[in-house]
Design a protein around this motif. Structure first.
Motif, PDB file in Angstrom:
ATOM      1  N   GLU A  61       0.939  -1.116   0.089  1.00  0.00           N
ATOM      2  CA  GLU A  61       0.011   0.166  -0.026  1.00  0.00           C
ATOM      3  C   GLU A  61       0.968   1.330   0.014  1.00  0.00           C
ATOM      4  N   SER A  66      -3.688   2.522  -3.289  1.00  0.00           N
ATOM      5  CA  SER A  66      -4.830   1.643  -3.276  1.00  0.00           C
ATOM      6  C   SER A  66      -4.975   0.655  -4.530  1.00  0.00           C
ATOM      7  N   ASP A  67      -4.195   1.032  -5.524  1.00  0.00           N
ATOM      8  CA  ASP A  67      -4.234   0.374  -7.070  1.00  0.00           C
ATOM      9  C   ASP A  67      -2.658   0.194  -7.214  1.00  0.00           C
ATOM     10  N   GLU A 395     -10.852   1.078  -0.900  1.00  0.00           N
ATOM     11  CA  GLU A 395      -9.756   2.210  -1.465  1.00  0.00           C
ATOM     12  C   GLU A 395     -10.050   3.513  -0.678  1.00  0.00           C
ATOM     13  N   ARG A 462      -5.993  -0.117   2.455  1.00  0.00           N
ATOM     14  CA  ARG A 462      -6.805   0.310   1.278  1.00  0.00           C
ATOM     15  C   ARG A 462      -6.526  -0.620   0.066  1.00  0.00           C
ATOM     16  N   ILE A 463      -5.454  -1.151   0.148  1.00  0.00           N
ATOM     17  CA  ILE A 463      -5.200  -1.997  -0.864  1.00  0.00           C
ATOM     18  C   ILE A 463      -5.706  -3.368  -0.963  1.00  0.00           C
ATOM     19  N   LYS A 465      -8.551  -4.127  -1.850  1.00  0.00           N
ATOM     20  CA  LYS A 465      -9.689  -4.458  -2.645  1.00  0.00           C
ATOM     21  C   LYS A 465      -9.138  -5.096  -3.936  1.00  0.00           C
TER      22      LYS A 465
END
Length: 486
Positions: A61, A66-67, A395, A462-463, A465
């Motif tokens: 993260e 988050s992506d 996220e 947050r990561i 997802k």
């Protein structure tokens, strides 16, 4: 000594696949309510052993947000390896290696639990066994995507003999209990004894069953430690478990009978149904069996039925049911042996804590999304709510589900540890345990501090997802997880 603990990973505070937070384990929480000072336990730098998944996910993260973008996928394995290298350097070659005493001057811990312990390990695993195993696994080179070698033995060594005193190389968990019980200045007032889960847990970690043979002339616990380990059993036949647990309780009974603390009690935990762990995701058709919901297949979270059908990673309904029925028989054995021990003592010295029932009642899917568990009143209006589903945050950093199980999908978070402490404290109160002449109060647990100290709850990842929306990261971690178990 007000409190002494014998147990495995949950008792140690293992979470997210690492021995990391003994300070947040249920036994430490109980020690605080008991005002048991001192109550000593080790800490585990660099995330602990073998692999801290939370530390790993937070490193991802911190690098990717988050992506994980298209090109960034080419660097993910290097990022993961960086986390593993830090632990490998520390525990194999650095300050935490097998030749360096624990940095404090502690000669022993009040909590002797170590992850992976089966029932017989309470007397068979000693520092000498650990040193032999570490030497056999010795490899001074960095391994790409490899955790510290002999991680189980490195952990147990520093738990059982923190100062690496050669005079203590033969001491086990039961050996430490005997030393403390016979201490003329203290003795042991309360013993927490919770073993047995690892006599079944690997069935869901590996998603396959290798059952002991139920050979009356050659029970597993009668074998030498290394001989027993070589067979690779991960599910004890109920008859094998019964004799092994009888040996354990007999030794505890013998030791405590010589206790210099005359008003002693032993609190014995039952074995949880390992198939309710969220790491084993139920997929496909459901069936109501013995009043509980079972799935057609069990595979690794977060995958679906197709993954179970096209890979080796699956247990069937009947296999999961078989594991649970073995565990139910284990618990019948534990209750029967406790009853017999109390009869021999002529009074109630041993108290069963039915953690199997408590954790079953908490389970989300096993209860069709309607858990029967009665939480402490503090939980009534917390937000976000917690449950036993696999952890997920979006996220924006909002917890979407979970909160009771850590990232390995098996071991409890700090909040989950608090609930285990609460269950044990209720039994301790009924058993007459007092603090300064006042009955012990389960509601004395500091839930505000427990929630605040639970990093997965107070600072969601947050990561996460990426595990849900893109199978690539999940598949990568499953392959690594499979390799780490070998």
């Amino acid at each position: 000594m007000k409190l002494f603990t014998i147990g495995d990973s949950i008792s140690q505070g293992f979470r997210s696949l690492a021995a990391a937070r003994t300070d947040q384990s249920y036994s430490t929480l109980i020690a605080r309510v008991l005002r048991a000072d001192p109550y000593r336990y080790p800490s585990w730098p660099h995330g602990g052993l073998p692999v801290d998944l939370e530390l790993l996910m937070r490193r991802l993260e911190s690098r990717y947000g988050s992506d994980i973008g298209g090109f960034e996928w080419t660097t993910v394995l290097q990022t993961i390896n960086g986390v593993l290298d830090e632990a490998e350097d520390y525990y194999e070659r650095g300050e935490g290696n097998e030749h360096r005493p624990y940095p404090s001057d502690d000669r022993f811990w009040h909590n002797t639990a170590f992850w992976g312990a089966t029932v017989a390990d309470a007397w068979q695993v000693t520092p000498a066994v650990c040193k032999q195993s570490i030497l056999a696994a010795k490899n001074n080179q960095d391994e790409f995507l490899g955790p510290p070698n002999a991680a189980f033995y490195r952990t147990a060594l520093k738990v059982l003999n923190p100062q690496l005193d050669p005079a203590l190389d033969g001491i086990s968990q039961l050996g430490w209990l005997e030393q403390h019980a016979q201490d003329k200045n203290e003795g042991v007032e309360n013993l927490l004894l919770w073993l047995g889960a690892n006599n079944a847990l690997e069935t869901v970690l590996r998603l396959r069953i290798q059952q002991t043979p139920n050979n009356p002339s050659n029970r597993p616990y009668r074998l030498g430690y290394f001989e027993r380990k070589a067979f690779g059993w991960n599910l004890w036949h109920p008859n094998d478990f019964a004799e092994e647990y009888e040996q354990l309780l007999s030794e505890v009974e013998r030791i405590m009978a010589r206790n210099t603390q005359k008003n002693w009690r032993v609190f014995v935990g039952t074995v949880p149904e390992v198939t309710i762990a969220p790491v084993a995701k139920g997929v496909g058709e459901t069936f109501k069996i013995d009043g509980s919901t079972y799935y057609k297949y069990y595979t690794y979270f977060p995958f679906e039925e197709e993954f179970a059908l096209t890979t080796k990673y699956q247990l069937t309904t009947q296999e999961a049911l078989h594991v649970d029925r073995c565990i139910h028989q284990y618990n019948d054995t534990i209750k029967s042996l406790v009853k017999a021990a109390n009869a021999r003592a002529g009074q109630q010295r041993f108290f069963v804590v039915d953690l199997c029932k408590a954790l079953h009642d908490i389970a989300w899917k096993r209860n069709d999304g309607q858990p029967q568990y009665q939480y402490p009143s503090y939980f009534d209006f917390i937000y976000p709510k917690v449950d036993s589903k696999y952890y997920h945050a979006d996220e924006t950093g909002r917890l979407r589900q979970g909160g009771l199980a850590s990232l390995d999908g098996v071991h409890p978070t700090a909040i989950g540890q608090g609930l285990i402490a609460w269950e044990i404290l209720k039994v301790m109160r009924a058993a007459g345990v007092q603090v300064h002449g006042v009955p012990i109060n389960p509601d004395a647990l500091d839930w505000r501090a427990i929630f605040a100290g639970d990093s997965l709850y107070s600072s969601p990842i947050r990561i996460m997802k990426e595990l849900y929306q893109h199978p690539r990261l999940a598949e990568m971690l499953v392959k690594l997880f499979d390799a780490w178990l070998e």
